[in-house]
Design a protein around this motif. Sequence first.
Motif, PDB file in Angstrom:
ATOM      1  N   GLN A 104       0.833  -1.208   0.000  1.00  0.00           N
ATOM      2  CA  GLN A 104       0.000   0.000   0.000  1.00  0.00           C
ATOM      3  C   GLN A 104       0.867   1.256   0.000  1.00  0.00           C
ATOM      4  O   GLN A 104       0.580   2.226  -0.703  1.00  0.00           O
ATOM      5  N   LEU A 105       1.947   1.230   0.789  1.00  0.00           N
ATOM      6  CA  LEU A 105       2.820   2.412   0.845  1.00  0.00           C
ATOM      7  C   LEU A 105       3.492   2.647  -0.505  1.00  0.00           C
ATOM      8  O   LEU A 105       3.573   3.788  -0.984  1.00  0.00           O
ATOM      9  N   ALA A 106       3.947   1.563  -1.120  1.00  0.00           N
ATOM     10  CA  ALA A 106       4.616   1.712  -2.419  1.00  0.00           C
ATOM     11  C   ALA A 106       3.640   2.271  -3.452  1.00  0.00           C
ATOM     12  O   ALA A 106       3.992   3.154  -4.247  1.00  0.00           O
ATOM     13  N   PHE A 107       2.411   1.782  -3.427  1.00  0.00           N
ATOM     14  CA  PHE A 107       1.411   2.295  -4.377  1.00  0.00           C
ATOM     15  C   PHE A 107       1.212   3.802  -4.170  1.00  0.00           C
ATOM     16  O   PHE A 107       1.250   4.587  -5.122  1.00  0.00           O
ATOM     17  N   LEU A 108       1.006   4.191  -2.908  1.00  0.00           N
ATOM     18  CA  LEU A 108       0.738   5.612  -2.638  1.00  0.00           C
ATOM     19  C   LEU A 108       1.949   6.473  -2.991  1.00  0.00           C
ATOM     20  O   LEU A 108       1.803   7.564  -3.555  1.00  0.00           O
ATOM     21  N   LYS A 132       0.396  13.252   5.983  1.00  0.00           N
ATOM     22  CA  LYS A 132       0.729  14.448   5.192  1.00  0.00           C
ATOM     23  C   LYS A 132       1.568  14.106   3.957  1.00  0.00           C
ATOM     24  O   LYS A 132       1.684  14.899   3.043  1.00  0.00           O
ATOM     25  N   LEU A 133       2.107  12.898   3.929  1.00  0.00           N
ATOM     26  CA  LEU A 133       2.847  12.475   2.736  1.00  0.00           C
ATOM     27  C   LEU A 133       1.964  12.477   1.494  1.00  0.00           C
ATOM     28  O   LEU A 133       2.435  12.610   0.375  1.00  0.00           O
ATOM     29  N   TYR A 134       0.665  12.283   1.716  1.00  0.00           N
ATOM     30  CA  TYR A 134      -0.226  12.096   0.552  1.00  0.00           C
ATOM     31  C   TYR A 134      -1.267  13.215   0.440  1.00  0.00           C
ATOM     32  O   TYR A 134      -2.322  13.021  -0.146  1.00  0.00           O
ATOM     33  N   THR A 135      -0.945  14.372   0.981  1.00  0.00           N
ATOM     34  CA  THR A 135      -1.904  15.485   0.976  1.00  0.00           C
ATOM     35  C   THR A 135      -2.437  15.779  -0.423  1.00  0.00           C
ATOM     36  O   THR A 135      -3.633  16.051  -0.595  1.00  0.00           O
ATOM     37  N   LEU A 183       3.425   2.217   9.872  1.00  0.00           N
ATOM     38  CA  LEU A 183       2.740   3.240   9.080  1.00  0.00           C
ATOM     39  C   LEU A 183       3.611   4.482   8.996  1.00  0.00           C
ATOM     40  O   LEU A 183       4.411   4.748   9.887  1.00  0.00           O
ATOM     41  N   PRO A 184       3.424   5.284   7.949  1.00  0.00           N
ATOM     42  CA  PRO A 184       4.189   6.529   7.874  1.00  0.00           C
ATOM     43  C   PRO A 184       3.632   7.522   8.892  1.00  0.00           C
ATOM     44  O   PRO A 184       2.648   7.219   9.573  1.00  0.00           O
TER      45      PRO A 184
END
Length: 474
Positions: A113-117, A148-151, A179-180
Amino acid sequence: MRIYHLAAECYPVAKVGGLADVVGALPKYQNLAGMDAAVVIPYYDRKFTRENEFDVIFKAVTLLDTKRLYFEVLKEKTNKLGFELYLIRIPGLLDRKEVYMYPDEREQFIAFQLAFLDWISYSQQSPDIIHCHDHHVGLIPFLLQHSKLYTALSHTPTVFTIHNGQYHGVLSWSKFSYLPEVDMTQTGLLDWANAINPLAAAVKCCTKFTTVSPSYLEELSVSSNGLEYLFYLEHAKGSGIINGIDTEVWNPKTDPMISAKFTTTKLAQGKQKNKEELCARFNLAPELPLISFIGRLVMEKGADLLAESISRSIAEHPGKVNFLILGAGDPGMEQGLRELKTMLPGQCNIFIGYDEALAHQVYAGSDFLLMPSRVEPCGLNQLYALRYGTVPVVRSTGGLKDTVIDFGDEGGYGIRFNQASVNDICYSVSRALILYENQQHLQLLRKRMMALDFSWDRSAKEYITLYESLKTII
Ligand code: ADP
Ligand code: GLC
């Protein structure tokens, strides 16, 4: 409209059950309806990945706890499946043979999931919809909104489809460091019963959730392995959309995996030829009615009831019925069925294992398909059975209730029973045998079921209508 479907499985790349069939077909039919739907799954070391060509379109490093994980996004070159297929490869973590059952499964799917995002945010993509399937990708709606990485992506609507609400992907709070960085005031959204529960988090944080049948949506508020109250609270956010089937893959007229192709015009002969082939392979009598079971050998599917139901039915109707089982799963159930096979030679046979081509032959060559499921969110087996003129004998639950009408009711074609019990199964077997004696009626029902339309055309459009409605919410 650009849609990313995310899941753990996709047919024909990696399949364990019906989730793969849905993820391998729904996007194809959405694209035929004018969407731009793509699929993203983990990379697996499988026949499909070995035999097809891919371009590496993105490389980066993501962080899982203190581990720096190098990952690549691979794109299948030709879109041969009817959609763009992306695989995320993380050496040592997402490049294995099996889909599930590794001790570090939680790490695998969080890293996925993290890699996708990371990939879609670094490459500045802004899809119109992110459509997540089951708990393996259930953290995405939360992360999109509260990290906030994916704002930049936080306004992207998310649809979360529940294929199986029994599994939640729970992990202890001690793994929170996987999790981030997230907004610490919002971590309650991840919690259910003092653990991180990705299924619960997805239901709370997604824009809309769907279940794979309308009945299953209602059942989740009554039985969902501890999440009943959550489903009661969030009911208004959910809708039930019945699965379709890929009518190109599952077509008795063209199916390369069955021994005799057939249509409704030569139905009786076509089915009989397939049955003869199957019976020759499994030492069964082609003149007797053949009742089959295909599926995972687990309690959910009522597989624990099979051995006793079969031996009792054969005792009740000696020399009148044959049974065939294709499945794998619980070792105790596998062993019980192996013993049954040695006790009832020529009347019952069991194939323990997973065999896609054999499954097609069993749908084509059986008279009845038994599904005594305790839980069945949709069920695809009964839909395949209907397409191949095989009478489904099903417990009235979830999608089985929504797709099978008992032949005793108006317009009916199948056999339904209420309890997942040996009594109800044996009673239904008796009804099946009576129906089999009336060949004229049986042929009529077969024609009726083969004319039913459970193709994806209708359901794919229902998802599109749902996506369209989200534009106004956001
Ligand atoms: P679930 O996903 O809960 O297992 P579904 O009815 O949605 O149930 O889908 C099951 C899918 O897996 C069908 O395509 C069925 O044909 C296939 N399948 C299940 N067990 C086997 C097996 N042992 N060999 C081949 N195909 C199987
Ligand atoms: C799950 C369910 C099954 C459903 C499939 C595809 O595995 O158990 O009922 O058909 O997902 O949605």
